[in-house]
Write a protein that holds these residues in place. Structure first.
Motif, PDB file in Angstrom:
ATOM      1  N   LEU A 161       7.294  -7.416   6.964  1.00 30.31           N
ATOM      2  CA  LEU A 161       7.047  -6.375   7.134  1.00 30.31           C
ATOM      3  C   LEU A 161       5.169  -6.154   7.217  1.00 30.31           C
ATOM      4  O   LEU A 161       5.081  -5.657   7.475  1.00 30.31           O
ATOM      5  CB  LEU A 161       6.450  -5.577   6.203  1.00 30.31           C
ATOM      6  CG  LEU A 161       8.313  -5.644   5.286  1.00 30.31           C
ATOM      7  CD1 LEU A 161       7.952  -4.727   3.874  1.00 30.31           C
ATOM      8  CD2 LEU A 161       9.224  -4.287   6.092  1.00 30.31           C
ATOM      9  N   LYS A 185      10.453  -3.274   0.564  1.00 30.14           N
ATOM     10  CA  LYS A 185       9.724  -1.838   1.183  1.00 30.14           C
ATOM     11  C   LYS A 185       9.526  -0.871   0.017  1.00 30.14           C
ATOM     12  O   LYS A 185       8.303  -0.176   0.196  1.00 30.14           O
ATOM     13  CB  LYS A 185      10.974  -2.154   1.445  1.00 30.14           C
ATOM     14  CG  LYS A 185      11.209  -0.537   2.467  1.00 30.14           C
ATOM     15  CD  LYS A 185      12.437  -0.107   3.743  1.00 30.14           C
ATOM     16  CE  LYS A 185      12.000   0.871   4.180  1.00 30.14           C
ATOM     17  NZ  LYS A 185      13.001   1.909   4.898  1.00 30.14           N
ATOM     18  N   GLU A 232       6.306   0.406   0.568  1.00 35.69           N
ATOM     19  CA  GLU A 232       5.088   1.799   1.243  1.00 35.69           C
ATOM     20  C   GLU A 232       4.591   2.631  -0.784  1.00 35.69           C
ATOM     21  O   GLU A 232       3.829   3.155  -0.060  1.00 35.69           O
ATOM     22  CB  GLU A 232       6.779   3.149   0.470  1.00 35.69           C
ATOM     23  CG  GLU A 232       8.305   2.155   1.755  1.00 35.69           C
ATOM     24  CD  GLU A 232       9.402   2.903   1.952  1.00 35.69           C
ATOM     25  OE1 GLU A 232       9.850   3.383   0.992  1.00 35.69           O
ATOM     26  OE2 GLU A 232       9.644   2.458   2.648  1.00 35.69           O
TER      27      GLU A 232
END
Length: 149
Positions: free
Chosen positions: A29, A142, A146
């Motif tokens: 990411l 994730k 976020e």
């Protein structure tokens, strides 16, 4: 660039493997990652991190691994306001059903006292991470990313 820092304690290699999965998921990411063994982590290790992660096994009857005791004692005194955190535990529910991943729960409580924001539920993994666990860990990462944005 967002920085994630991972501290891990591993006795059998299970938690080290989990920490490697976490590192790979952050890297995928485009998150900068620093991953260290518990012996090399001081309480101020997370000071410049955006995302704080701890991966641990549970020793015996719910005890913290020896090499994480100092970090656990000192962590609540750190000001991690503005950062997000997540905790992962590895355990054996057959051998220790009453203490499954207890060290992870204990560290979750310590992080809560730092002012950091819990960005994902504590992940509890049965022994070594399998393919299903890897997907859970990717979702965990994730959520942390976020929340840090």
């Amino acid at each position: 660039m967002t920085l994630a820092k991972i501290v891990y304690a591993s006795n059998t290699g299970n938690t080290e493997g989990i920490s490697e999965i976490l590192e790979d998921a952050f890297t995928a990411l485009d998150i900068e990652v620093e991953r260290v063994e518990a012996d090399d982590a001081e309480a101020d290790f997370y000071e410049d991190a955006d995302i704080c992660v701890l991966a641990t096994y549970t020793d015996g009857d719910g005890e913290l691994p020896f090499d994480l005791e100092d970090l656990h004692e000192e962590l609540p005194d750190e000001d991690l306001s503005g950062k997000v955190y997540g905790v992962v535990g590895s355990g054996d529910s057959e051998l220790y059903p009453d203490y499954f991943c207890q060290a992870a729960i204990t560290f979750d409580d310590a992080f809560a006292k730092t002012g950091a924001k819990k960005a994902a539920d504590t992940v509890k993994i049965e022994n070594e991470a399998d393919d299903d666990d890897e997907e859970i860990l990717k979702t965990f990462v994730k959520s942390l990313v976020e929340a840090a944005e």
